[in-house]
Design a protein around this motif. Structure first.
Motif, PDB file in Angstrom:
ATOM      1  N   GLY A  42       0.769  -1.239   0.000  1.00  0.00           N
ATOM      2  CA  GLY A  42       0.000   0.000   0.000  1.00  0.00           C
ATOM      3  C   GLY A  42       0.796   1.282   0.000  1.00  0.00           C
ATOM      4  N   TYR A  43       2.128   1.199   0.133  1.00  0.00           N
ATOM      5  CA  TYR A  43       2.936   2.413   0.066  1.00  0.00           C
ATOM      6  C   TYR A  43       2.868   2.982  -1.350  1.00  0.00           C
ATOM      7  CZ  TYR A  43       5.151   1.076   4.509  1.00  0.00           C
ATOM      8  OH  TYR A  43       5.403   0.734   5.822  1.00  0.00           O
ATOM      9  N   ARG A  44       2.707   4.301  -1.430  1.00  0.00           N
ATOM     10  CA  ARG A  44       2.638   4.963  -2.730  1.00  0.00           C
ATOM     11  C   ARG A  44       3.700   6.039  -2.902  1.00  0.00           C
ATOM     12  NH1 ARG A  44       0.641   1.007  -3.428  1.00  0.00           N
ATOM     13  NH2 ARG A  44      -1.479   0.463  -4.099  1.00  0.00           N
ATOM     14  N   LEU A  45       4.356   6.432  -1.822  1.00  0.00           N
ATOM     15  CA  LEU A  45       5.449   7.393  -1.867  1.00  0.00           C
ATOM     16  C   LEU A  45       6.754   6.641  -1.625  1.00  0.00           C
ATOM     17  CD1 LEU A  45       6.586  10.316  -1.913  1.00  0.00           C
ATOM     18  CD2 LEU A  45       6.048  10.446   0.536  1.00  0.00           C
ATOM     19  N   ILE A  46       7.611   6.610  -2.626  1.00  0.00           N
ATOM     20  CA  ILE A  46       8.864   5.844  -2.564  1.00  0.00           C
ATOM     21  C   ILE A  46      10.030   6.820  -2.598  1.00  0.00           C
ATOM     22  CG2 ILE A  46      10.204   3.978  -3.587  1.00  0.00           C
ATOM     23  CD1 ILE A  46       7.372   3.180  -2.648  1.00  0.00           C
ATOM     24  N   ASP A  47      10.910   6.740  -1.596  1.00  0.00           N
ATOM     25  CA  ASP A  47      11.988   7.712  -1.425  1.00  0.00           C
ATOM     26  C   ASP A  47      13.348   7.079  -1.717  1.00  0.00           C
ATOM     27  OD1 ASP A  47      12.716  10.501   0.072  1.00  0.00           O
ATOM     28  OD2 ASP A  47      14.163   8.939   0.608  1.00  0.00           O
ATOM     29  N   THR A  48      14.058   7.638  -2.699  1.00  0.00           N
ATOM     30  CA  THR A  48      15.402   7.186  -3.016  1.00  0.00           C
ATOM     31  C   THR A  48      16.297   8.412  -3.159  1.00  0.00           C
ATOM     32  OG1 THR A  48      16.753   5.837  -4.526  1.00  0.00           O
ATOM     33  CG2 THR A  48      14.937   7.064  -5.502  1.00  0.00           C
ATOM     34  N   ALA A  49      17.542   8.211  -3.591  1.00  0.00           N
ATOM     35  CA  ALA A  49      18.485   9.313  -3.782  1.00  0.00           C
ATOM     36  C   ALA A  49      19.618   8.836  -4.675  1.00  0.00           C
ATOM     37  CB  ALA A  49      19.048   9.794  -2.440  1.00  0.00           C
ATOM     38  N   TYR A  50      20.243   9.767  -5.345  1.00  0.00           N
ATOM     39  CA  TYR A  50      21.399   9.446  -6.182  1.00  0.00           C
ATOM     40  C   TYR A  50      22.447   8.693  -5.374  1.00  0.00           C
ATOM     41  CZ  TYR A  50      24.801  10.374  -9.957  1.00  0.00           C
ATOM     42  OH  TYR A  50      25.694  10.246 -10.990  1.00  0.00           O
ATOM     43  N   ASN A  51      22.723   9.192  -4.148  1.00  0.00           N
ATOM     44  CA  ASN A  51      23.786   8.595  -3.339  1.00  0.00           C
ATOM     45  C   ASN A  51      23.394   7.275  -2.686  1.00  0.00           C
ATOM     46  OD1 ASN A  51      25.882  10.308  -3.849  1.00  0.00           O
ATOM     47  ND2 ASN A  51      25.672  11.524  -1.993  1.00  0.00           N
TER      48      ASN A  51
END
Length: 280
Positions: A42-51
């Motif tokens: 159910g998660y819809r906001l996924i947080d990543t980063a270049y680093n």
């Protein structure tokens, strides 16, 4: 699966879930599988980063999941070494290529790097990338009020969101108050602080018993009631489900205050003060 997650609306009109999924150290096939599970729960906001070096794993998880791309919000972040305008534009493009995406819903400057003093230049790159349609909403991480004020003063555009270290041991009350007054959404990284220390905290354990919830659920509910978007991370299906199941109860004002009073002057997990910290 969690059916409904409340949403916050950013000042630029983008609506975002009130809890997201952090992906730091979720890499390769194992990481992609964990992210697929989170999306399917159910998660819809996924947080990543270049680093984080896992934008490819995030993109692969989106392909494997049962959810349409347009129903997800994906965040990535610009690293400190690419804050020069041309480098920032290239970094954004490379992140999209790695993730096999046509756009990011949110894109943030990861740290202000004040000694380097190029964050305004990087901000202009994000402004232009938004105009070109490859970013829907632009924001920052770890910016202090003086950094945020300078962005708006020099470009006429303020961030929609500021992702900051925020947990019961470092509640960022003044920073959150400033955000609210200036219509900038607060987002919490490291929302559960040091797991071993906080999961055994007597105050939170007692509140958890009162609600028949886990300590993690109590803390994440505290973030929600503060008005901040927490982005907990877990590779465990059971823990992922636990962390997102926080919308069937409420904390009292007294309970909220008791948790907030756990804050410490030296509560940062790794002593990363944005006034001096430099990210590579």
């Amino acid at each position: 699966m969690v059916e409904t997650i409340p949403e916050f609306t950013l000042y630029d009109g983008l609506t975002v879930p009130t809890i997201g999924f952090g992906t730091y150290k979720l890499n390769g096939n194992e990481g992609a599988n964990a992210i697929v599970n989170a999306i399917n729960i159910g998660y819809r906001l996924i947080d990543t980063a270049y680093n984080y070096e896992n934008e490819g794993a995030v993109g692969q998880a989106i392909k494997r999941s049962s959810v349409r791309r347009e129903d997800l919000l994906v965040t990535s972040k610009l690293p400190g070494r690419y804050q020069a305008y041309d480098k920032a534009i290239t970094a954004i493009q490379e992140s999209l290529y790695r993730a096999s995406l046509n756009y990011f819903d949110l894109y943030l400057i990861h740290w202000p790097n004040p000694k380097q003093d190029m964050y305004v230049e990087a901000w202009q790159a994000l402004i232009d990338a938004k105009k070109w349609g490859i970013i829907r909403s632009i924001g920052v991480c770890n910016f202090l009020p003086e950094h945020l004020e300078r962005l708006e003063k020099e470009t006429g555009v303020k961030p929609s969101i500021n992702q900051i270290e925020l947990h019961p041991f470092f509640n960022q009350a003044e920073q959150r108050k400033w955000h609210a007054a200036n219509h900038i959404q607060t987002q919490s990284w490291s929302p559960l602080a040091r797991a071993n220390e906080i999961l055994n905290n007597e105050t939170i354990v007692n509140i958890a018993r009162q609600h028949n919830k886990t300590v993690s659920q109590i803390i994440l509910r505290w973030h929600y009631q503060l008005g901040s978007i927490a982005i907990p991370k877990s590779s465990s299906y059971e823990r992922q489900l636990e962390n997102i199941s926080i919308f069937d109860f409420s904390l009292t004002e007294a309970e909220m205050n008791a948790i907030s009073k756990l804050t410490k002057p030296d509560g940062r997990r790794k002593n990363q003060d944005p006034a001096v910290y430099e990210e590579f």
